[in-house]
Scaffold this motif. Structure first.
Motif: not given
Lengths: 707, 76
Positions: A665-670, A672-677, A683-691
């Motif tokens: 979750m920390s990666t997702l949070a960071i 979000r902050r770095e891409t401001a969206s 996208v990251m959560l979905v592609y990595m989980t699917a992969l």
């Protein structure tokens, strides 16, 4: 009582600004973030003999007030916006005296903004050594600001600088760049819209609205079009050229100065940038770095682990038996332990990265890797976050900020979590120990070690594959800009290196830590509570058994662990685990693994602790704990078929899942902050989980059908 | 003789004449590289890309695609 004035340090990268900051503020410094972004904000206090007080902020290094990266944007935003909380009353423009021409570009820009300033000529010791002629008096006359020579490295000239600070510095608004007459009507419109009075400030807003407070890029573009103003980049290049002309006059220098003799840097580059040796050395350096990280960090990690368990046990023995005690020990304390345990590896990695950067080597690595990385949509500068990703993705993703091209940066951010981070090691260790014999091949290589290495390679290869796919998906064809300085080699400034290591570790603890802590508490709640009176029923059942079991401690403990396991199954976490079982069954996972997959969202290594609870073994955190956990896992069978749950196929499938899944979750949070969206973390959560899901599915189905 | 910076060989020296692309020009100026300055091409990475040039006060690395926009005169 005098009021506290705000000083900002500005200067080119590698100009010695940070060394000066450390000298001025000593240990009175604080590291935080600039509002809204995760750029380190270093501030400190300075008190002069007279009692005059200053608050000093070290702004990110930049070459000009038209930024090329997110770090540099901060400096621009602070200087352009008088209402910014860090907007200085006085700037210290730190200049590399050995490359004064370029330093004065930034200096004249800040003067033109009308902010009072002092020009600090750093590396004054080298000026004499290199036989450069600098006329300080002339500089003062031309620039109309005080000029002080220092050597931050030798701690020289600081007294003179402090004396200069004692005096009041008045703003000396000048026009080193006079804005062409034709722009004035457009600038009037900008000034009216933004309610500002300064022409140059309005010019900057018009040309580069993204970094001017209140300037709307669309509106600015309209004004530019209406006034017939062309490509802002061309006009900015024009501004720079005008400034350099003036600077050349001031410095009285000839452009084509005579050829410098082959420097130390030049000689070293012949080896370090060599077509063959350059790469051999780069790989060698990486090998040494990782070998030392894992060898050295294991000691403090063992102490931290032992310390946290000891304190946890002690708390358990002195505090009353209450659910709040349980929350404190198994929620909060365990969560803290899960954060602190990673500090040694992260601190060591950043120590090495800081040494490589400060010595000037890192930009050589970037140079060597740029062409090789490019087909995958990376920049050479992506190597730094990717290397960092082998410790922890969170601070590494922040380091991607140095990549100027937005698409290359985005691709780097999106794939960095695929690199094998340190939180995956406990999971791999547990599983590798289950199915790989502890033997050596050819008497040298340990088989388990080789499988671990294979997992690292797998992560790295997938990083390349996914980056390439992203490049296609984002339709990225245009090659980004890669124009960068290769600074001279020098001894790392150890104080700066130490500070960087400290600051990055702090950033990790704070950024990743708060998320891990919150998730740990949520997971504790999910694992500790059950709907209805399910837990009470289990309590009742075991209370009877426990009192019947007599007084043998071992037997009691075993019963208690069994009870804990049964309670976990009945808990909300257990319900979710059972709920997702049908979905993960094709991967070879049962509901217990399902629970662990969910709890791993706090941090991947939580997998091991959860499995320990589920299998009612004591998680001692060391090899003996792994051994007893592995034995219990081996004994596990499916109640309906009687077949073992853990086969080699399951273990491999699980390892693949952990290699690719977005369980942090920390990666997702960071992100979000770095891409401001929210878009990119999703996208990251979905592609990595699917992969992860489909890779594990494929591997498990193939392997289980072969055997 | 004039040619593109991307066509320079290792060890060849030159003088920057003009930069024909706004973004490249701005990036070079930002690093303190001004038309008129002398340089020596010191390194090329494998595949000839990126390249590095040594100037009086600094050493700058850039991609071949950006070096194509820089026109220089061979001096030695």
């Amino acid at each position: 009582m005098s009021e506290t004035l705000k000083i900002a340090l500005v200067g080119n990268p590698n100009c010695g600004k940070t060394s000066l900051f450390n000298i001025l503020t000593g240990l009175n410094q604080k590291v935080g973030n600039f509002p809204g972004v995760t750029v380190d904000r270093k501030s400190g206090s300075l008190k002069l003999k007279s009692g005059k007080k200053f608050r000093v902020v070290d702004l990110p290094g930049t070459y000009s007030l038209y930024p090329r990266s997110e770090d540099e944007e901060i400096t621009t935003k602070v200087l352009r916006n008088p209402n910014h909380e860090d907007h200085p009353d006085l700037v210290l423009v730190v200049a590399d005296a050995t490359n004064l021409k370029r330093s004065l570009l930034l200096c004249t820009q800040t003067i033109d903004l009308g902010i009072p300033g002092i020009l600090v000529l750093n590396m004054a010791d080298l000026v004499d050594k290199m036989g450069l002629q600098i006329d300080d008096q002339r500089l003062e006359n031309e620039l109309k600001i005080p000029v002080v020579r220092i050597s931050a490295l030798k701690d020289d000239g600081i007294g003179a600088l402090k004396e200069a600070l004692e005096k009041t510095v008045h703003p000396t608004k000048q026009d080193f760049f006079s804005i062409p007459q034709g722009f004035l009507p457009a600038l009037e419109e900008v000034k009216k819209g933004l309610k500002i009075s300064d022409d140059y400030l309005a010019f900057q807003a018009l040309m580069d609205p993204d970094n001017s407070e209140g300037a709307d890029p669309v509106q600015m573009e309209n004004i530019r079009t209406k006034a017939g103003i062309g490509d802002p980049k061309e006009l900015l290049a024009n501004e720079f050229t005008v400034r350099y002309d003036r600077i050349q006059q001031i410095l009285d220098s000839n452009l084509s100065s005579e050829e410098p003799k082959e420097s130390f840097t030049e000689k070293l580059d012949k080896i370090l940038l060599h077509k063959v040796w350059g790469y051999v050395i780069f790989v060698g350096i990486l090998a040494i770095v990782f070998q030392s990280i894992f060898a050295w960090a294991s000691y403090p990690m063992d102490w931290i682990d032992a310390g946290f368990s000891a304190v946890g046990d002690w708390l358990g023995s002195v505090l009353p038996d209450h659910f709040l005690t349980d929350l404190l020990i198994n929620g909060v304390w365990a969560g803290l332990g899960g954060i602190v345990i990673f500090i040694p590896q992260i601190a060591f990695l950043f120590l090495f990265i800081a040494i490589l950067e400060d010595s000037g080597y890192m930009s050589r690595a970037v140079f060597l890797m740029d062409r090789i990385m490019r087909p995958f949509g990376f920049s050479g500068k992506s190597v730094i976050p990717l290397i960092g990703g082998m410790a922890c993705a969170v601070p590494s993703i922040m380091m991607a900020r140095n990549i100027p091209n937005k698409t290359e940066r985005l691709i780097t951010i999106l794939v960095t979590p695929l690199m094998s981070c340190s939180a995956r090691i406990p999971v791999y260790t547990l599983l590798i120990g289950m199915f790989v014999p502890d033997e050596s091949i050819l008497g040298v290589f340990n088989l388990q070690g080789l499988v671990m290495l294979a997992m690292y390679l797998l992560g790295f290869l997938m990083t390349l594959v996914v980056a390439w796919v992203m490049k296609l998906a984002l339709k990225y064809k245009h090659e980004g800009m890669f124009i960068t300085e290769l600074p001279i080699y020098r001894m790392p400034r150890w104080k700066n290196v130490g500070m960087t290591m400290l600051n990055k570790s702090k950033t990790f603890v704070w950024e990743a830590g708060k998320v891990i802590l919150v998730i740990s508490i949520i997971l504790w709640v999910m694992a500790s509570f059950a709907p209805g009176n399910a837990h009470e029923l289990i309590d009742e059942k075991y209370t009877a058994e426990l009192s019947a079991a007599g007084t043998a401690d071992e037997q009691k403990e075993a019963l208690e662990r069994q009870m804990a396991s049964e309670k976990l199954k009945a808990s909300y976490a257990g319900i979710v685990g059972s709920f997702i079982e049908p979905a993960i069954k094709p991967l070879g996972f049962d509901w217990k693994i399902g629970i662990s997959l969910i709890t791993s969202f706090a941090a991947r290594e939580v997998f091991v602790g959860t499995m320990a609870t589920l299998y009612s073994v004591e998680d001692t955190g060391d090899e003996s704990g792994f051994v007893s956990l592995r034995q219990s896992m081996f004994r596990e069978t499916y109640p309906d078929t009687g077949k073992p749950v853990y086969t080699t196929a399951v273990a491999i499938s699980l390892m693949i899942f952990y290699a690719f899944a977005m369980q942090c979750m920390s990666t997702l949070a960071i992100v979000r902050r770095e891409t401001a969206s929210w878009k990119w973390p999703m996208v990251m959560l979905v592609y990595m989980t699917a992969l992860a899901y489909f890779s594990s599915l494929l591997v498990y189905q193939v392997l289980s059908n072969i055997s | 003789m004039k040619k593109k910076l991307s066509e320079f060989r290792i060890g060849e020296k030159g003088r920057i004449l003009e930069i024909n692309e706004n973004e490249v020009q701005l990036a070079m100026l930002t690093l303190g590289v001004i038309p008129g300055e002398s340089f020596k091409l010191t390194v090329k990475a494998p595949f000839g890309d990126p390249i590095a040039i040594q100037l009086a006060g600094t050493k700058v690395a850039l991609r071949k695609s950006q070096a194509q926009h820089i026109l220089a005169e061979v001096t030695e």
